[in-house]
Design an enzyme around this catalytic site. Sequence first.
Site, PDB file in Angstrom:
ATOM      1  CG  ASN A 210      -0.287   0.013   2.665  1.00 40.54           C
ATOM      2  OD1 ASN A 210       0.634   0.529   2.869  1.00 40.54           O
ATOM      3  ND2 ASN A 210      -0.476  -1.679   3.358  1.00 40.54           N
ATOM      4  CE  LYS A 289       8.929 -11.162 -13.848  1.00 41.60           C
ATOM      5  NZ  LYS A 289       9.787 -10.392 -15.143  1.00 41.60           N
ATOM      6  N   PRO A 308      -3.448 -11.682  10.935  1.00 41.61           N
ATOM      7  CG  PRO A 308      -0.915 -11.463  11.811  1.00 41.61           C
ATOM      8  CD  PRO A 308      -1.879 -12.408  10.752  1.00 41.61           C
ATOM      9  CB  ILE A 310      -0.726  -6.497  15.275  1.00 37.73           C
ATOM     10  CG1 ILE A 310      -0.112  -7.632  14.086  1.00 37.73           C
ATOM     11  CG2 ILE A 310       0.367  -6.799  15.937  1.00 37.73           C
ATOM     12  CD1 ILE A 310       0.828  -6.370  12.440  1.00 37.73           C
ATOM     13  CG  PHE A 326      -2.483   5.924  13.914  1.00 40.70           C
ATOM     14  CD1 PHE A 326      -1.632   6.063  14.321  1.00 40.70           C
ATOM     15  CD2 PHE A 326      -1.907   7.498  12.756  1.00 40.70           C
ATOM     16  CE1 PHE A 326      -0.783   6.628  15.656  1.00 40.70           C
ATOM     17  CE2 PHE A 326      -1.275   8.230  14.072  1.00 40.70           C
ATOM     18  CZ  PHE A 326      -0.878   7.973  14.460  1.00 40.70           C
ATOM     19  CE  LYS A 340     -10.855   0.940  11.089  1.00 41.81           C
ATOM     20  NZ  LYS A 340     -10.346   1.298   9.993  1.00 41.81           N
ATOM     21  CE  LYS A 344      -8.380  -2.694  14.319  1.00 42.92           C
ATOM     22  NZ  LYS A 344      -7.282  -3.203  13.351  1.00 42.92           N
TER      23      LYS A 344
HETATM   24  O1  C5P Z   1      -8.298  -3.023  11.447  1.00 39.64           O
HETATM   25  P1  C5P Z   1      -7.857  -1.714  10.632  1.00 39.64           P
HETATM   26  O2  C5P Z   1      -6.890  -2.002   9.597  1.00 39.64           O
HETATM   27  O3  C5P Z   1      -8.824  -0.712  10.014  1.00 39.64           O
HETATM   28  O4  C5P Z   1      -7.102  -0.503  11.862  1.00 39.64           O
HETATM   29  C1  C5P Z   1      -6.409  -0.179  11.548  1.00 39.64           C
HETATM   30  C2  C5P Z   1      -5.196   0.064  12.769  1.00 39.64           C
HETATM   31  O5  C5P Z   1      -4.537  -1.666  13.244  1.00 39.64           O
HETATM   32  C3  C5P Z   1      -3.782   0.564  12.520  1.00 39.64           C
HETATM   33  O6  C5P Z   1      -3.825   1.141  14.391  1.00 39.64           O
HETATM   34  C4  C5P Z   1      -3.627  -0.839  12.376  1.00 39.64           C
HETATM   35  O7  C5P Z   1      -1.710  -0.394  12.521  1.00 39.64           O
HETATM   36  C5  C5P Z   1      -3.871  -1.598  12.926  1.00 39.64           C
HETATM   37  N1  C5P Z   1      -3.601  -3.149  12.498  1.00 39.64           N
HETATM   38  C6  C5P Z   1      -2.763  -4.217  12.847  1.00 39.64           C
HETATM   39  N2  C5P Z   1      -2.917  -5.105  12.139  1.00 39.64           N
HETATM   40  C7  C5P Z   1      -3.911  -5.790  11.421  1.00 39.64           C
HETATM   41  C8  C5P Z   1      -4.875  -4.570  11.291  1.00 39.64           C
HETATM   42  C9  C5P Z   1      -4.606  -3.272  11.575  1.00 39.64           C
HETATM   43  O8  C5P Z   1      -2.233  -3.828  14.259  1.00 39.64           O
HETATM   44  N3  C5P Z   1      -3.445  -6.681  10.769  1.00 39.64           N
END
Ligand code: C5P
Length: 400
Positions: A210, A289, A308, A310, A326, A340, A344
Site C-alpha cells: 500500500n 515469476k 493477524p 496485531i 490509527f 474501530k 479493537k
Molecule cells: O484494522 P484496521 O486496518 O481498520 O485498523 C487500523 C489499525 O489497526 C492501525 O492502528 C493498524 O496499525 C492496526 N492493524 C494491525 N494489524 C492489522 C491491521 C491493522 O495492527 N492486521
Amino acid sequence: MLDLAKKRIVLGLTGGIACYKIAELVRRLTEQGATVDVVMTEAATHFITPVTMQALSGRPVFMDAWDARIPNNMAHIDLTRGADAVLIAPASADFMAKLVHGMADDLLSTLCLARACPLLVVPAMNKEMWDNPATQRNVAQLRDDGIAVLGPAAGDQACGETGNGRMLEPHEILTDLIASFQPKVLAGKHVLLTAGPTSEPVDPVRVLSNRSSGKTGYALARAAREAGAQVTLITGATALAIPRGVQAINVMTASQMHDAVMANVRHADIFIAVAAVADWRVTNISTQKLKKTSEGGGAPIMNFAPNPDILAEVAALTNGPWCVGFAAETEKLAEHAEAKRRRKGISLLVGNLAHQVMDADTTELVLFDEQGVHPLPPAPKLDAARRLIAEIASRAPRKA
Ligand code: C5P
C-alpha cells in the site's frame, strides 16, 4: 515552526581536527532559527578561523576573557545569561577534564562554570585518548553532574586509526540538541511502534502493498525518543532514515510484523500501531515469476488468507501495554474511527483522512477516546507527532 526558533546557543569550540565540521553545524543551527554565539579556545583557532565562524554565525566570535568589546569586561556572564544552552563541539579530553574540576582559566571554561543553562558536550578525540581510564572517569563525572555527553561515534579517525572517539556528525548533533529542548514526558517508558506498509509476496519478484510512506510512524518514533522513551520501531519497507536513538527492526510481511511485535511487547509500556498492515496475504505464492502468458492466457488467480490483527491481539493481552491505534479513512472518519476503537478494544484511536495525509509532510489528526472526539490542528508531521506524544503521555496509566 523552526525547531530552534528563539533559541540562543553558545557554541564553544575546543582544539581538535573535528573543528572543520563545526562550520556546517553553525549553518544547520542558524537554518533552524537559532542565534549562535561562537566562543573558541586558543587551540580551536589553530584548526578553523574565527573569521569563518563569524561569517557563518553572523555574529562576533569571542576567544579572550579580556575582550575589550565587552564594556563591563564580563563576557562569561553576558554570553550565558539568556542563553538556552551551551554546546561544546568538539570537546577535547583536556577541556572535559577542566569541566570536571571546575577550572576556569580561559573564556570558554569560565562561561561553562558561570552558566545558568544546560551544558552539552560533544567529545572528539583519538580512540586511545577516549578509552583512557582518566577520560572515562571524567565522562562519568560529567554525566553525574547533569551534563549531556553526546556520542562519540566509532569509526575512521583523522589520525588514521579506527575506534571510539569520532565526533558525531553535524546533523546528529543538531538532532540531539533539538531533542534536549523537548519535555521528557515519557522518561523511563518503553514505547513499541509499528510503521510503514507491509508487503505480501505474490511471487519471487512481486508484492501486494500500500502507499503508506511511514512518515507519521517515524515522526512519532522520533518524538517518543525526544520525550525520553526507549523506542523500538517495527517497520515495513520505507525510504526513510531510522530516527536517531531508535532501535529498528525491519520486516516485510504482516506475519513478520506480528512476530516482531510479539517478541518485543513484553517490555513495552505503550504500543502505538501506525503501520498500514495488509488485511490479506496470498496463500498460493508462486515459486517462479508469474508470466503474462500464464496457463489459459488469463490473469493469475490468487488465493488469500486474513492476516493477524496485531493491534487487537496486543490490546487483548493481560498486563499488556497501553495501546494506541490509527485509522486512515477515505470517508465518514468519525463513524469508522470510533467503531474501530471499540472493535479493537483500545482507549485511544487516532484518525485521519487518507487523501489529506498520504505522502504529505503535514497531517490533521483527530483523537477518539472514551470522552469523545478531539480534533488537533493541522501541522507538519513532526509537530503533530510531538503533540500526540504529549496527549498519549497525559492519558497512559502509570505502571505501579
Ligand atoms: O484494522 P484496521 O486496518 O481498520 O485498523 C487500523 C489499525 O489497526 C492501525 O492502528 C493498524 O496499525 C492496526 N492493524 C494491525 N494489524 C492489522 C491491521 C491493522 O495492527 N492486521
